[in-house]
Scaffold this motif. Structure first.
Motif, PDB file in Angstrom:
ATOM      1  N   ASP A  83     133.339  11.519 109.266  1.00 54.32           N
ATOM      2  CA  ASP A  83     134.501  12.125 108.629  1.00 54.32           C
ATOM      3  C   ASP A  83     135.174  11.125 107.695  1.00 54.32           C
ATOM      4  OD1 ASP A  83     135.948  10.379 110.257  1.00 54.32           O
ATOM      5  OD2 ASP A  83     136.544  11.938 111.681  1.00 54.32           O
ATOM      6  N   ALA A  84     136.221  11.577 107.020  1.00 59.83           N
ATOM      7  CA  ALA A  84     136.883  10.744 106.019  1.00 59.83           C
ATOM      8  C   ALA A  84     137.488   9.485 106.629  1.00 59.83           C
ATOM      9  CB  ALA A  84     137.966  11.562 105.306  1.00 59.83           C
ATOM     10  N   ASP A  85     138.018   9.586 107.856  1.00 62.92           N
ATOM     11  CA  ASP A  85     138.607   8.413 108.508  1.00 62.92           C
ATOM     12  C   ASP A  85     137.563   7.327 108.727  1.00 62.92           C
ATOM     13  OD1 ASP A  85     141.130   9.473 108.580  1.00 62.92           O
ATOM     14  OD2 ASP A  85     140.982  10.220 110.634  1.00 62.92           O
ATOM     15  N   LEU A  86     136.389   7.717 109.153  1.00 67.44           N
ATOM     16  CA  LEU A  86     135.333   6.734 109.402  1.00 67.44           C
ATOM     17  C   LEU A  86     134.859   6.106 108.091  1.00 67.44           C
ATOM     18  CD1 LEU A  86     133.429   5.239 111.244  1.00 67.44           C
ATOM     19  CD2 LEU A  86     131.896   7.217 111.207  1.00 67.44           C
ATOM     20  N   ILE A  87     134.679   6.910 107.059  1.00 69.27           N
ATOM     21  CA  ILE A  87     134.279   6.364 105.757  1.00 69.27           C
ATOM     22  C   ILE A  87     135.338   5.380 105.265  1.00 69.27           C
ATOM     23  CG2 ILE A  87     133.845   6.912 103.336  1.00 69.27           C
ATOM     24  CD1 ILE A  87     131.535   7.712 105.132  1.00 69.27           C
ATOM     25  N   ARG A  88     136.602   5.750 105.406  1.00 68.46           N
ATOM     26  CA  ARG A  88     137.694   4.877 104.959  1.00 68.46           C
ATOM     27  C   ARG A  88     137.679   3.558 105.733  1.00 68.46           C
ATOM     28  NH1 ARG A  88     141.505   7.881 106.462  1.00 68.46           N
ATOM     29  NH2 ARG A  88     141.322   9.264 104.660  1.00 68.46           N
ATOM     30  N   THR A  89     137.510   3.640 107.038  1.00 67.55           N
ATOM     31  CA  THR A  89     137.480   2.437 107.871  1.00 67.55           C
ATOM     32  C   THR A  89     136.282   1.566 107.519  1.00 67.55           C
ATOM     33  OG1 THR A  89     138.551   3.668 109.669  1.00 67.55           O
ATOM     34  CG2 THR A  89     137.491   1.589 110.253  1.00 67.55           C
ATOM     35  N   THR A  90     135.160   2.196 107.259  1.00 67.95           N
ATOM     36  CA  THR A  90     133.951   1.464 106.881  1.00 67.95           C
ATOM     37  C   THR A  90     134.164   0.702 105.580  1.00 67.95           C
ATOM     38  OG1 THR A  90     132.528   3.093 107.973  1.00 67.95           O
ATOM     39  CG2 THR A  90     131.513   1.715 106.264  1.00 67.95           C
ATOM     40  N   LEU A  91     134.727   1.365 104.586  1.00 67.26           N
ATOM     41  CA  LEU A  91     134.960   0.725 103.296  1.00 67.26           C
ATOM     42  C   LEU A  91     135.995  -0.392 103.398  1.00 67.26           C
ATOM     43  CD1 LEU A  91     134.898   3.870 100.981  1.00 67.26           C
ATOM     44  CD2 LEU A  91     133.160   2.071 101.157  1.00 67.26           C
ATOM     45  N   GLN A  92     136.996  -0.190 104.219  1.00 66.13           N
ATOM     46  CA  GLN A  92     137.994  -1.245 104.414  1.00 66.13           C
ATOM     47  C   GLN A  92     137.357  -2.490 105.021  1.00 66.13           C
ATOM     48  OE1 GLN A  92     140.949   0.730 106.810  1.00 66.13           O
ATOM     49  NE2 GLN A  92     142.048   1.569 105.032  1.00 66.13           N
ATOM     50  N   ALA A  93     136.466  -2.292 105.980  1.00 71.02           N
ATOM     51  CA  ALA A  93     135.790  -3.431 106.610  1.00 71.02           C
ATOM     52  C   ALA A  93     134.947  -4.187 105.594  1.00 71.02           C
ATOM     53  CB  ALA A  93     134.926  -2.942 107.773  1.00 71.02           C
ATOM     54  N   LEU A  94     134.172  -3.457 104.802  1.00 71.17           N
ATOM     55  CA  LEU A  94     133.316  -4.107 103.819  1.00 71.17           C
ATOM     56  C   LEU A  94     134.126  -4.740 102.694  1.00 71.17           C
ATOM     57  CD1 LEU A  94     130.486  -1.420 103.637  1.00 71.17           C
ATOM     58  CD2 LEU A  94     130.305  -3.707 104.627  1.00 71.17           C
ATOM     59  N   ASP A  95     135.192  -4.072 102.271  1.00 73.97           N
ATOM     60  CA  ASP A  95     136.028  -4.611 101.198  1.00 73.97           C
ATOM     61  C   ASP A  95     136.728  -5.907 101.604  1.00 73.97           C
ATOM     62  OD1 ASP A  95     135.411  -2.596  99.401  1.00 73.97           O
ATOM     63  OD2 ASP A  95     137.203  -1.398  99.846  1.00 73.97           O
ATOM     64  N   SER A  96     136.900  -6.112 102.907  1.00 71.32           N
ATOM     65  CA  SER A  96     137.625  -7.294 103.379  1.00 71.32           C
ATOM     66  C   SER A  96     136.903  -8.591 103.028  1.00 71.32           C
ATOM     67  CB  SER A  96     137.824  -7.222 104.898  1.00 71.32           C
ATOM     68  OG  SER A  96     136.589  -7.439 105.580  1.00 71.32           O
ATOM     69  N   GLY A  97     135.589  -8.509 102.807  1.00 74.31           N
ATOM     70  CA  GLY A  97     134.805  -9.706 102.546  1.00 74.31           C
ATOM     71  C   GLY A  97     134.466 -10.483 103.799  1.00 74.31           C
ATOM     72  N   GLU A  98     134.951 -10.015 104.941  1.00 74.38           N
ATOM     73  CA  GLU A  98     134.713 -10.692 106.214  1.00 74.38           C
ATOM     74  C   GLU A  98     133.600 -10.034 107.022  1.00 74.38           C
ATOM     75  OE1 GLU A  98     138.444 -10.578 108.184  1.00 74.38           O
ATOM     76  OE2 GLU A  98     139.449 -11.919 106.763  1.00 74.38           O
ATOM     77  N   VAL A  99     133.134  -8.892 106.551  1.00 74.08           N
ATOM     78  CA  VAL A  99     132.153  -8.091 107.295  1.00 74.08           C
ATOM     79  C   VAL A  99     130.915  -7.876 106.429  1.00 74.08           C
ATOM     80  CG1 VAL A  99     131.709  -5.838 108.350  1.00 74.08           C
ATOM     81  CG2 VAL A  99     133.944  -6.944 108.639  1.00 74.08           C
ATOM     82  N   CYS A 100     129.736  -8.219 106.961  1.00 70.15           N
ATOM     83  CA  CYS A 100     128.487  -8.005 106.233  1.00 70.15           C
ATOM     84  C   CYS A 100     127.839  -6.677 106.585  1.00 70.15           C
ATOM     85  CB  CYS A 100     127.512  -9.149 106.502  1.00 70.15           C
ATOM     86  SG  CYS A 100     127.024  -9.338 108.234  1.00 70.15           S
ATOM     87  N   GLY A 101     128.258  -6.097 107.708  1.00 72.15           N
ATOM     88  CA  GLY A 101     127.687  -4.827 108.133  1.00 72.15           C
ATOM     89  C   GLY A 101     128.231  -4.430 109.485  1.00 72.15           C
ATOM     90  N   GLY A 102     127.730  -3.304 110.004  1.00 67.24           N
ATOM     91  CA  GLY A 102     128.188  -2.868 111.316  1.00 67.24           C
ATOM     92  C   GLY A 102     127.769  -1.453 111.633  1.00 67.24           C
ATOM     93  N   GLY A 103     128.429  -0.909 112.638  1.00 69.52           N
ATOM     94  CA  GLY A 103     128.152   0.445 113.092  1.00 69.52           C
ATOM     95  C   GLY A 103     129.413   1.046 113.658  1.00 69.52           C
ATOM     96  N   ALA A 104     129.276   2.151 114.378  1.00 70.67           N
ATOM     97  CA  ALA A 104     130.433   2.847 114.916  1.00 70.67           C
ATOM     98  C   ALA A 104     130.148   3.334 116.332  1.00 70.67           C
ATOM     99  CB  ALA A 104     130.803   4.034 114.029  1.00 70.67           C
ATOM    100  N   ARG A 105     131.219   3.532 117.078  1.00 68.43           N
ATOM    101  CA  ARG A 105     131.082   4.139 118.394  1.00 68.43           C
ATOM    102  C   ARG A 105     130.550   5.557 118.221  1.00 68.43           C
ATOM    103  NH1 ARG A 105     134.826   6.826 121.532  1.00 68.43           N
ATOM    104  NH2 ARG A 105     136.477   6.374 120.016  1.00 68.43           N
ATOM    105  N   VAL A 106     129.662   5.983 119.107  1.00 65.38           N
ATOM    106  CA  VAL A 106     128.995   7.277 118.962  1.00 65.38           C
ATOM    107  C   VAL A 106     129.640   8.321 119.867  1.00 65.38           C
ATOM    108  CG1 VAL A 106     126.809   8.510 119.164  1.00 65.38           C
ATOM    109  CG2 VAL A 106     126.833   6.122 118.395  1.00 65.38           C
ATOM    110  N   ALA A 107     129.958   9.478 119.283  1.00 66.82           N
ATOM    111  CA  ALA A 107     130.428  10.635 120.035  1.00 66.82           C
ATOM    112  C   ALA A 107     129.427  11.768 119.826  1.00 66.82           C
ATOM    113  CB  ALA A 107     131.816  11.060 119.562  1.00 66.82           C
ATOM    114  N   PHE A 108     129.056  12.447 120.896  1.00 69.37           N
ATOM    115  CA  PHE A 108     128.063  13.521 120.807  1.00 69.37           C
ATOM    116  C   PHE A 108     128.750  14.881 120.816  1.00 69.37           C
ATOM    117  CE2 PHE A 108     125.727   9.919 122.408  1.00 69.37           C
ATOM    118  CZ  PHE A 108     124.515  10.008 121.745  1.00 69.37           C
ATOM    119  N   ASP A 109     128.189  15.817 120.061  1.00 65.19           N
ATOM    120  CA  ASP A 109     128.804  17.136 119.996  1.00 65.19           C
ATOM    121  C   ASP A 109     128.677  17.890 121.308  1.00 65.19           C
ATOM    122  OD1 ASP A 109     126.056  17.570 119.795  1.00 65.19           O
ATOM    123  OD2 ASP A 109     126.263  19.238 118.366  1.00 65.19           O
ATOM    124  N   HIS A 110     127.637  17.594 122.074  1.00 64.42           N
ATOM    125  CA  HIS A 110     127.512  18.188 123.400  1.00 64.42           C
ATOM    126  C   HIS A 110     126.538  17.371 124.236  1.00 64.42           C
ATOM    127  CE1 HIS A 110     123.827  19.771 121.579  1.00 64.42           C
ATOM    128  NE2 HIS A 110     123.393  20.030 122.802  1.00 64.42           N
TER     129      HIS A 110
END
Length: 242
Positions: free
Chosen positions: A96-123
């Motif tokens: 969702d938009a929140d995750l994309i925003r958080t991802t871009l903020q992390a990369l824009d910081s210059g302190e993060v080379c990469g990463g992932g996210a906590r996983v939630a399953f639909d069912h």
């Protein structure tokens, strides 16, 4: 804003016609307010259904990778990408938009080379699967291991480590996570797991029973060399009725 690094979203897909429309719609909505240039690349990994046509109709770039291997499909998308930032999203995953925003903020910081996210399953109907998901999220956060459904990085880091390993047919995201963390440490950056979750499907819980899942976990832990064989990595390349 033109001055901000562009983002390329790469979606590997093999016969994903039932799932791809929802994923592409979610991505397009999530990217709609991104403050930079973005693109979505769908890598058709030798599909025999309408996967490439669906991607084209949605306005996405389509890249063809004839060899059925997840890491090859991801790497093919990265080679075709124009962005300074790369985001790999599975075809049954809906950021969702929140995750994309958080991802871009992390990369824009210059302190993060990469990463992932906590996983939630639909069912997840069986408690074993829910326990497994909780255990993975805890392990992922502690060890810095990205789930394959959502992996992001800078192009610089991705190219420096050689991308996803094509020596394996599964688990390539774990090898990439470890390699990128080492590279980041050498360059004053980190591989970061985001708390903002990514929603993905629990379809494998429908396709395979708990015994299958336990067997695969034991295989990966005790026989990691088996991931170099597509036949032994059957869990990632099998669909019901195929």
């Amino acid at each position: 804003m033109r001055g901000l690094p562009a983002l390329s979203v790469i979606v590997p897909a093999w016969n994903e016609a039932p799932w791809l429309p929802q994923t592409l719609a979610a991505l397009q909505q999530a990217l709609a307010n991104a403050d930079r240039q973005t693109e979505i690349i769908v890598v058709d990994n030798a599909s025999t259904d309408s996967t490439p046509q669906i991607a084209q109709q949605a306005g996405c770039r389509v890249v063809f990778e004839p060899t059925r291997q997840i890491s090859r499909a991801r790497n093919a998308g990265a080679r075709a990408a124009c962005g300074n930032y790369l985001l790999f999203v599975d075809a049954d995953t809906w950021p969702d938009a929140d995750l994309i925003r958080t991802t871009l903020q992390a990369l824009d910081s210059g302190e993060v080379c990469g990463g992932g996210a906590r996983v939630a399953f639909d069912h997840l109907t069986h408690r074993i699967y829910r326990w497994g998901a909780a255990a993975w999220n805890a392990l992922s956060a502690r060890l810095g291991l990205a789930a394959g459904c959502y992996v992001f990085c800078t192009r610089e880091a991705f190219e420096a480590i050689g991308g996803f390993s094509e020596r394996v047919y599964a688990g390539e995201e774990v090898f990439l996570s470890r390699a990128m963390a080492r590279w980041g440490h050498q360059h004053g950056q980190r591989f970061q797991m985001l708390e903002t979750p990514v929603m993905t499907s629990g379809r494998k819980a429908d396709w395979f029973n708990p015994a299958h899942h336990i067997l695969v976990v034991l295989q990966a832990l005790l026989l990691p060399w088996s991931l170099r064989s597509r036949r032994l990595a059957w869990f990632w390349y099998t669909r019901p009725g195929r």
